[in-house]
Design an enzyme around this catalytic site. Structure first.
Site, PDB file in Angstrom:
ATOM      1  N   LYS A  39       0.979  -1.200   0.040  1.00 26.06           N
ATOM      2  CA  LYS A  39      -0.002   0.188   0.571  1.00 26.06           C
ATOM      3  C   LYS A  39       0.797   1.240   0.467  1.00 26.06           C
ATOM      4  O   LYS A  39       1.635   1.067   0.753  1.00 26.06           O
ATOM      5  CB  LYS A  39      -1.280  -0.008   1.440  1.00 26.06           C
ATOM      6  CG  LYS A  39      -1.852   1.269   0.808  1.00 26.06           C
ATOM      7  CD  LYS A  39      -2.940   1.027   2.702  1.00 26.06           C
ATOM      8  CE  LYS A  39      -2.056   3.061   3.624  1.00 26.06           C
ATOM      9  NZ  LYS A  39      -2.470   2.831   4.521  1.00 26.06           N
ATOM     10  N   ASP A  66      -3.945   4.147  -2.308  1.00 25.66           N
ATOM     11  CA  ASP A  66      -4.886   4.761  -0.814  1.00 25.66           C
ATOM     12  C   ASP A  66      -5.085   6.141  -0.440  1.00 25.66           C
ATOM     13  O   ASP A  66      -4.105   6.509   0.503  1.00 25.66           O
ATOM     14  CB  ASP A  66      -4.814   3.806   0.280  1.00 25.66           C
ATOM     15  CG  ASP A  66      -5.132   4.120   1.460  1.00 25.66           C
ATOM     16  OD1 ASP A  66      -6.431   4.215   1.060  1.00 25.66           O
ATOM     17  OD2 ASP A  66      -4.945   4.261   2.776  1.00 25.66           O
ATOM     18  N   LYS A  68      -7.466   8.343  -0.754  1.00 21.24           N
ATOM     19  CA  LYS A  68      -9.154   8.412  -0.356  1.00 21.24           C
ATOM     20  C   LYS A  68      -9.248  10.005  -1.449  1.00 21.24           C
ATOM     21  O   LYS A  68      -9.465  10.557  -0.213  1.00 21.24           O
ATOM     22  CB  LYS A  68      -9.248   8.126   0.858  1.00 21.24           C
ATOM     23  CG  LYS A  68      -8.961   7.534   1.954  1.00 21.24           C
ATOM     24  CD  LYS A  68      -8.529   7.629   3.607  1.00 21.24           C
ATOM     25  CE  LYS A  68      -8.561   6.573   4.438  1.00 21.24           C
ATOM     26  NZ  LYS A  68      -6.678   5.461   3.476  1.00 21.24           N
ATOM     27  N   ASP A  71     -13.855  14.874  -3.644  1.00 20.31           N
ATOM     28  CA  ASP A  71     -14.057  16.433  -4.141  1.00 20.31           C
ATOM     29  C   ASP A  71     -15.552  16.427  -4.976  1.00 20.31           C
ATOM     30  O   ASP A  71     -16.100  15.065  -5.216  1.00 20.31           O
ATOM     31  CB  ASP A  71     -12.892  17.046  -4.597  1.00 20.31           C
ATOM     32  CG  ASP A  71     -12.223  17.912  -4.919  1.00 20.31           C
ATOM     33  OD1 ASP A  71     -13.406  19.242  -4.811  1.00 20.31           O
ATOM     34  OD2 ASP A  71     -11.239  18.551  -4.104  1.00 20.31           O
ATOM     35  N   THR A 130     -11.547   3.521   9.863  1.00 23.81           N
ATOM     36  CA  THR A 130     -11.793   2.690  11.253  1.00 23.81           C
ATOM     37  C   THR A 130     -11.215   2.923  12.305  1.00 23.81           C
ATOM     38  O   THR A 130     -11.493   2.701  13.477  1.00 23.81           O
ATOM     39  CB  THR A 130     -10.533   1.255  10.453  1.00 23.81           C
ATOM     40  OG1 THR A 130      -9.395   2.147  10.809  1.00 23.81           O
ATOM     41  CG2 THR A 130     -11.213   0.400   9.950  1.00 23.81           C
ATOM     42  N   ARG A 223       1.401  -1.327  11.340  1.00 24.20           N
ATOM     43  CA  ARG A 223       2.491  -1.139  11.740  1.00 24.20           C
ATOM     44  C   ARG A 223       3.088  -2.772  12.483  1.00 24.20           C
ATOM     45  O   ARG A 223       3.868  -3.361  13.409  1.00 24.20           O
ATOM     46  CB  ARG A 223       2.512  -0.270  12.560  1.00 24.20           C
ATOM     47  CG  ARG A 223       2.244   1.034  12.812  1.00 24.20           C
ATOM     48  CD  ARG A 223       0.964   1.224  13.780  1.00 24.20           C
ATOM     49  NE  ARG A 223       0.107   1.634  13.173  1.00 24.20           N
ATOM     50  CZ  ARG A 223      -1.140   2.908  13.593  1.00 24.20           C
ATOM     51  NH1 ARG A 223      -0.649   4.168  13.842  1.00 24.20           N
ATOM     52  NH2 ARG A 223      -2.586   2.775  13.105  1.00 24.20           N
TER      53      ARG A 223
END
Length: 241
Positions: A39, A66, A68, A71, A130, A223
């Site tokens: 990613k 990614d 996101k 607009d 999330t 992580r």
């Protein structure tokens, strides 16, 4: 990049390159050569996307971009025409962009991909970050729906707008799978190993095995792997969990 047809658990794990530099990104990629899906998020893309993405493709890696997007319809469509040139596999847009914007973005991706002679990028709608809790949805955003109901509505909007799937927490995967069918892609962040109690800024988490059982196609994991002392061993441990 050819059509994504995951065959193994390893191919269904997307490792988040949430690092600030090209050097840090490829140090991590080199540490986990068996990982095939990565990613690229907003921070790394803004700093070095034009370097990182071509190099990942040269290494035959799948790429989840990614960003996101969010607009007005004309702007997201224009952005998608540009982003199609990168030839990534997955791209994200907020479902709150609305039906017109979602359809415009998907149409722009398909048209541009056809012109470039490449497989269309799969467009995924972000249902709800999330990091959000039920309390924040109600008190901060003033949305009068229960969190699962809101997320389901966003998933259905994405499907009705011709998107290929959604980003959702694994806790909502079963509900969305039942409502949207088997062909709808579910990509789930918020994954933690059973031994990891710390959630960081994730509010709605689940273990890898449970997430797959809930209906997730892909898991996005950062992580628990990238901040491990030995990322390669952490990745292998995850595959065996």
């Amino acid at each position: 990049m050819s059509k994504i047809i995951p065959q193994t658990i390893a191919e269904r794990i997307i490792i988040a390159l949430d690092v600030p530099t090209t050097e840090a990104a490829f140090r991590l990629v080199d540490q986990i050569p068996q990982a095939s899906f990565w990613k690229v998020g907003l921070e790394l893309f803004l700093r070095a996307g034009h370097e990182v993405i071509p190099e990942l493709k040269a290494r035959q890696k799948h790429i989840f971009l990614d960003l996101k997007l969010h607009d007005i319809p004309n702007t997201v469509a224009a952005a998608c025409r540009i982003l199609a040139n990168y030839g990534v596999d997955l791209l994200t847009i907020h479902t709150t962009t609305g039906r017109t914007g979602l359809k415009a973005a998907q149409a722009a991706l398909k048209e541009s991909s056809q012109q470039l002679g490449i497989s269309p990028v799969k467009l995924l709608g972000v249902t709800l970050l999330t990091s959000f809790s039920s309390r924040e949805l109600a008190f901060d955003l003033k949305i009068p729906l229960e969190l699962p109901d809101y997320i389901l509505q966003m998933a259905l909007l994405a499907q009705e707008s011709d998107l290929n799937g959604v980003i959702c927490s694994p806790q909502e995967a079963t509900m969305i799978r039942q409502a949207c069918g088997e062909e709808f892609l579910l990509v789930c962040p918020g994954i933690r190993l059973p031994s990891q109690q710390k959630k960081d800024d994730q509010q709605r988490t689940m273990t890898p095995q449970a997430a797959f059982q809930a209906g997730a196609n892909y898991l996005v994991i950062g992580r628990p792997i990238t901040q491990a002392t030995d990322p390669a061993q952490a990745f292998q441990t995850l595959l065996e969990t």
